[in-house]
Structure formats: C-alpha cells, structure tokens
Design a protein around this motif. Structure first.
Motif, short mmCIF file in Angstrom:
data_model
loop_
_atom_site.label_atom_id
_atom_site.label_comp_id
_atom_site.label_asym_id
_atom_site.label_seq_id
_atom_site.Cartn_x
_atom_site.Cartn_y
_atom_site.Cartn_z
N TRP A 118 0.69 -1.19 0.10
CA TRP A 118 -0.12 -0.22 0.14
C TRP A 118 0.96 1.39 -0.12
O TRP A 118 0.52 2.29 -0.63
CB TRP A 118 -1.01 0.13 1.51
N THR A 119 2.16 1.21 0.74
CA THR A 119 2.85 2.44 0.89
C THR A 119 3.55 2.55 -0.65
O THR A 119 3.44 3.75 -1.16
CB THR A 119 4.03 2.22 1.69
N LEU A 120 3.76 1.55 -1.23
CA LEU A 120 4.15 1.98 -2.90
C LEU A 120 3.05 2.32 -3.90
O LEU A 120 3.42 3.12 -4.57
CB LEU A 120 4.90 0.39 -3.34
N VAL A 121 1.96 1.90 -3.66
CA VAL A 121 0.84 2.13 -4.38
C VAL A 121 0.40 3.51 -4.15
O VAL A 121 0.45 4.41 -5.26
CB VAL A 121 -0.36 1.47 -4.31
N LEU A 122 0.43 4.18 -2.91
CA LEU A 122 0.08 5.53 -2.40
C LEU A 122 1.20 6.34 -3.03
O LEU A 122 1.02 7.38 -3.67
CB LEU A 122 -0.09 5.78 -1.04
N LYS A 123 2.53 5.94 -2.79
CA LYS A 123 3.55 6.97 -3.32
C LYS A 123 3.67 7.03 -4.96
O LYS A 123 4.00 7.84 -5.32
CB LYS A 123 5.00 6.43 -2.77
N THR A 124 3.25 5.98 -5.39
CA THR A 124 3.34 5.74 -6.89
C THR A 124 1.86 6.98 -7.35
O THR A 124 2.43 7.66 -8.39
CB THR A 124 3.20 4.43 -7.41
N LEU A 125 1.12 6.87 -6.76
CA LEU A 125 -0.04 7.65 -6.85
C LEU A 125 0.26 8.97 -6.77
O LEU A 125 0.00 9.95 -7.69
CB LEU A 125 -1.35 7.25 -6.38
N GLY A 126 0.99 9.31 -5.85
CA GLY A 126 1.31 10.48 -5.46
C GLY A 126 2.29 11.18 -6.67
O GLY A 126 2.36 12.38 -6.78
N MET A 127 3.41 10.32 -6.91
CA MET A 127 4.15 10.95 -7.68
C MET A 127 3.52 11.36 -9.29
O MET A 127 3.85 11.95 -9.95
CB MET A 127 5.26 10.01 -7.91
N TRP A 128 2.80 10.36 -9.49
CA TRP A 128 2.11 10.42 -10.79
C TRP A 128 1.21 11.82 -11.08
O TRP A 128 1.13 12.42 -11.74
CB TRP A 128 1.31 9.21 -11.01
N LEU A 129 0.43 11.93 -9.49
CA LEU A 129 -0.47 13.32 -9.69
C LEU A 129 0.54 14.41 -9.62
O LEU A 129 0.24 15.47 -10.20
CB LEU A 129 -1.12 12.98 -8.46
N ILE A 130 1.60 14.40 -8.88
CA ILE A 130 2.73 15.52 -8.83
C ILE A 130 3.11 15.71 -10.12
O ILE A 130 3.22 16.96 -10.70
CB ILE A 130 3.80 15.33 -7.94
N ILE A 131 3.70 14.79 -10.77
CA ILE A 131 4.23 15.09 -12.24
C ILE A 131 3.41 15.61 -13.20
O ILE A 131 3.58 16.59 -14.06
CB ILE A 131 4.78 13.56 -12.68
N ASN A 132 1.94 15.12 -13.06
CA ASN A 132 0.93 15.59 -14.30
C ASN A 132 0.62 17.04 -13.69
O ASN A 132 0.17 17.78 -14.55
CB ASN A 132 -0.16 14.82 -14.10
N GLY A 133 0.51 17.23 -12.45
CA GLY A 133 0.31 18.89 -11.95
C GLY A 133 1.50 19.59 -12.27
O GLY A 133 1.39 20.87 -12.84
N LEU A 134 2.70 19.15 -12.23
CA LEU A 134 3.83 20.10 -12.80
C LEU A 134 3.91 20.23 -14.26
O LEU A 134 4.26 21.45 -14.80
CB LEU A 134 5.26 19.43 -12.36
#
Length: 131
Positions: free
Chosen positions: A7-23
């Motif tokens: 779950w930690t990996l899934v949440l961190k992956t989702l967070g990185m994906w959203l941050i990159i798309n936001g940038l």
C-alpha cells in the motif's frame, strides 16, 4: 512483502504520478493567471483566477504531504490494511528497488506521451518556417 509495504508503494506511486501531471499543467495555469493580471478584466475575474491558482497549489501540496511523505498515516486513516492482517505477498525484490522501477516506468510513460507532440512541433517548425 507485507501488505502495508504494498500500500505504501501504491500510494507513493499515485502521489508521484499526480505531482508530475500537476507540474506539467502548471505553466499553462500560471500563463492564464498572468494573462488575466495584465489585461484589464474585472476584479472578480482576477480574484477567481488567483483563488484557483492558490487552491491548485494547496491541493498538490496536500497530495505531496499525505501520499508521499505521510503514506503510513494515510494507510492507517483509510484502514487499507483491514482484512489483510495475515496476508503476505511473495515478492522478493526490496521495496526501494520497486520504487525505483516505478519511477523509471513513470518517466518512460511521460516520455512516450511526449513523442507525438515532439514530432508535431518538429513538423510545424520545418514546414511552416516564415521565409
């Protein structure tokens, strides 16, 4: 690997994906705000644009905070481990190595999504040059 680590990996992956798309979308948002500020619009339009930019910055900060930095707290708050107490997932790769693989995959997907845009811009550059 424990389910908490998954779950930690899934949440961190989702967070990185959203941050990159936001940038990726941030320059367009900043451009629209600067365009509104330089053109004579009403005060309500300027206020709405600045509020929109502020809300987006707060949203991405919260994503960074809760999905990347405090992922363990998010797992506890959302009770993502409930029902998986005794379950172990047999993956022999360390979770840091999996996180690196995920980062490489996200970079590859972003690169693959950028190739058509690059080809289109090169085409426009070479065939529509002002003479």
């Amino acid at each position: 690997m424990k389910t908490r680590t998954l779950w930690t990996l899934v949440l961190k992956t989702l967070g990185m994906w959203l941050i990159i798309n936001g940038l990726i979308s941030l320059p367009a948002i900043i451009y629209s705000v600067s365009d509104i500020l330089t053109n004579p619009f009403s005060l309500t339009t300027i206020t709405i644009e600045i509020a929109y930019l502020t809300l987006l910055i707060i949203f991405y900060f919260l994503i960074f905070q809760f999905l990347i930095l405090k992922s363990k707290w998010t797992i506890d708050f959302l009770k993502l481990e409930k029902g998986f107490e005794g379950t172990r997932i047999n993956i022999t790769t360390p979770h840091k190595k999996l996180l690196k693989i995920i980062i490489i995959l996200i970079g590859g997907v972003l690169f693959a999504r950028a190739i058509p845009n690059l080809i289109e811009n090169l085409y426009l550059f070479f065939f529509y040059l002002p003479l």
